[in-house]
Write an enzyme that holds these catalytic residues in place. Structure first.
Site, short mmCIF file in Angstrom:
data_model
loop_
_atom_site.label_atom_id
_atom_site.label_comp_id
_atom_site.label_asym_id
_atom_site.label_seq_id
_atom_site.Cartn_x
_atom_site.Cartn_y
_atom_site.Cartn_z
N ARG A 41 0.83 -1.20 0.00
CA ARG A 41 0.00 0.00 0.00
C ARG A 41 0.87 1.26 0.00
NH1 ARG A 41 -5.88 0.47 3.02
NH2 ARG A 41 -6.89 0.09 1.05
N THR A 131 -13.55 5.19 13.05
CA THR A 131 -14.87 5.21 13.70
C THR A 131 -14.86 4.14 14.79
OG1 THR A 131 -15.83 5.83 11.60
CG2 THR A 131 -17.34 4.96 13.26
N PHE A 161 -15.86 12.41 8.42
CA PHE A 161 -17.19 12.35 7.79
C PHE A 161 -17.13 12.30 6.26
CE2 PHE A 161 -18.04 14.32 11.96
CZ PHE A 161 -19.05 13.49 12.42
N GLU A 164 -16.78 8.43 0.37
CA GLU A 164 -15.98 7.99 -0.78
C GLU A 164 -16.65 8.45 -2.06
OE1 GLU A 164 -14.83 3.84 -0.64
OE2 GLU A 164 -14.51 4.03 1.51
N ALA A 224 -25.75 6.13 11.02
CA ALA A 224 -27.03 5.45 11.23
C ALA A 224 -28.17 6.27 10.61
CB ALA A 224 -27.28 5.22 12.72
N CYS A 275 -18.75 1.17 5.84
CA CYS A 275 -19.10 1.81 7.12
C CYS A 275 -20.53 1.63 7.60
CB CYS A 275 -18.79 3.30 7.03
SG CYS A 275 -17.03 3.61 6.86
N LYS A 278 -21.53 -1.73 9.35
CA LYS A 278 -20.71 -2.01 10.54
C LYS A 278 -20.99 -0.98 11.64
CE LYS A 278 -16.22 0.17 9.87
NZ LYS A 278 -16.14 1.18 10.92
N LYS A 338 -20.74 2.50 -4.83
CA LYS A 338 -21.33 3.76 -5.30
C LYS A 338 -20.46 4.26 -6.45
CE LYS A 338 -20.66 7.39 -2.57
NZ LYS A 338 -20.34 8.26 -1.40
#
Ligand SMILES: NC(=O)c1ccc[n+]([C@@H]2O[C@H](COP(=O)([O-])OP(=O)(O)OC[C@H]3O[C@@H](n4cnc5c(N)ncnc54)[C@H](O)[C@@H]3O)[C@@H](O)[C@H]2O)c1
Length: 461
Positions: A41, A131, A161, A164, A224, A275, A278, A338
């Site tokens: 990476r 998170t 916040f 992606e 959420a 995210c 989870k 997305k």
């Protein structure tokens, strides 16, 4: 070159890489180093072939890399040299032991805390970027103060916040930056130091400070709420399909109420990404831990509806295609969770592909950025799957297309040409409601969308 401050970030993923690239780009006076245990990476971050696709990212990296932005595997040196350490390692759902399938797996997090403790010879500010469950900072503080060598650590919560696909614009112009701290003199002074970094490009009214537990919880709650809106409109889409209503019309009418707002009201195959699921499950786990079972059930429903929506999408395909998919070739337009990302973590496409394969369909998968990840995600699935980036080649001899990612590419291709290459009757299942359905129908397609009456050339019973 002397820098005003040395900043380290542990974890060079979707959050660590872009976030630190933005800080380095906006603040040439600071040295920003990003470290990771994964040497591949890091090598990619140091190359022209960055490990993640994000619009605008390579431009930001190329401004700062080598000037004041560095990617390295030398975690120990990074810790020794830095006064502020962001931690953005992964915090996936636990797959074993107590809380499996629900709670956050904090092993990477704890290893990082211990590594910091082993290598720090001077006081540091530790920033939670990952998170995390509420009260993780407390555990972090306990680990960091465990060897009594007099080195002080102040732990802050600064959840990320960014979304992606729009990470760079979100980082450059965030809705808000949230910084949680202990309300002690030291806590507040650490918080002010972090505020000072963001104030280099974010206006003061957008930098919110809070108590550390509120800050940790806010990130889980924000995700959420976002996921809840998607599940809410998706639940209504099921009703629209039964009641001959059009979910887009309902969403428009509802969303124009300024108390509700119009964003995040697009019905679809469901949410994905690393995210949402989870973080909600993590919230559910916390609620159960505190005995708040009704609250836990409420939020768990958001995840249940998401699973239901993916199942429903496949059942609709099956039903529309005369209750058999065996030997039929179905082309998936899009695999990423997305548009504008190559990320496929928790993408609805994975479970949709699995279910279609269980029906013995043949799959052709097309995506402009996510094919390598798709191959990896589906490597254990038996059956015929081909991966073709060019959508015109991908649809050749297919019976159906399912739109799973809202890439602009799929809005803009020549569907007359696509139609001519497909087996007839040709079907489109628009899982993102992005196409002009009437136009496709007029070309000869049978068109099924989410939450709208189908347009078919057959009689619908
Ligand atoms: N991806 C998003 O859109 C997003 C948005 C907001 C918040 N978050 C949160 O940010 C955190 C990171 O997410 P991500 O998507 O960047 O994850 P990721 O998997 O892309 O990156 C995490 C990185 O941490 C590295 N790592 C793990 N353990 C390490 C260790 N002990 N030392 C050094 N490096 C280590 C991994 O090798 C990996 O490269 C998670 O908690 C996530 O919930 C993610």
């Amino acid at each position: 070159m002397t820098y005003q401050k040395n900043i380290l970030c542990i974890g060079a993923g979707y959050v660590g890489g872009p976030t630190m690239a933005m800080i380095a780009c906006k603040c040439p006076q600071y040295k920003v180093t990003v470290v990771d245990i994964n040497p591949e990476r890091i090598a990619q971050w140091n190359s022209d072939n960055l490990p993640i696709y994000e619009p605008g990212l390579s431009e930001v990296v190329s401004i700062a890399r080598g000037r004041n932005l560095f990617f390295s595997t030398n975690i120990e040196k990074g810790i020794k040299e830095s006064s502020i350490i962001f931690v953005s390692v992964n915090t996936p759902t636990k797959t074993f032991g107590a809380g499996a399938g629900m709670a956050a797996d904090l092993q990477y997090w704890e290893k990082t805390a211990r590594k910091i403790l082993e290598n720090a010879a001077s006081s540091k500010i530790i920033v939670e970027k990952s998170t995390l469950p509420v009260k993780t900072a407390l555990a972090m503080e306990r680990i960091l103060t465990s060897n009594g060598n007099g080195v002080r650590f102040d732990v802050l919560s600064n959840p990320e916040f960014l979304a992606e696909g729009t990470a760079i614009s979100d980082l450059e112009d965030p809705d808000r930056v949230l910084i949680g701290s202990r309300e002690t003199k030291r806590g507040i002074s650490a918080r002010d130091e972090l505020v000072e970094i963001y104030a280099n490009w974010v206006s003061n009214e957008k930098i919110l400070t809070a108590n550390i537990w509120s800050s940790e919880l806010s990130k889980l709650v924000a995700n959420a709420f976002l996921a809840q809106r998607i599940s809410s409109i998706n639940a209504i889409s099921a009703l629209c399909e039964k009641a001959d209503a059009d979910v887009s019309e309902v969403a428009r009418a509802v969303g124009m109420d300024s108390r509700i707002g119009s964003k995040f009201l697009n019905a679809s195959v469901g949410f994905g990404g690393s995210c949402f699921k989870k973080d909600i499950l993590n919230l559910v786990y916390l609620c159960r831990h505190y005995g708040l079972n009704e609250v836990a059930d409420y939020w768990e429903g958001v995840v249940r509806i998401n699973e239901y929506q993916k199942d429903r999408f496949v059942l609709n395909i099956l039903k529309a295609m005369f209750n058999t998919l065996a030997g039929k070739k179905i082309c998936l337009f899009g695999f990423a969770f997305k548009a504008n990302t190559g990320d496929t973590r928790e993408t609805p496409a994975i479970s949709i592909a699995q279910k279609l394969m269980e029906e013995n369909a043949e799959l052709v998968i097309s995506d402009p950025q996510a094919l390598e990840n798709a191959k990896n995600d589906l490597r254990d699935i038996k059956g015929e799957i081909t991966y073709i980036e060019d959508p015109y080649k991908a649809v050749s001899q297919c019976h159906a297309i399912a739109i799973l990612t809202e890439w602009d590419l799929y809005r803009n291709i020549d569907y007359e040409k696509v139609f001519s290459k497909m087996k007839k009757p040709a079907f489109v299942f628009d899982g993102r409601n992005i196409l002009n359905h009437k136009k496709l129908f007029d070309m000869g397609f049978n068109v099924y969308s989410v939450g709208r009456p189908p347009l078919t050339h057959f009689r619908v019973d």
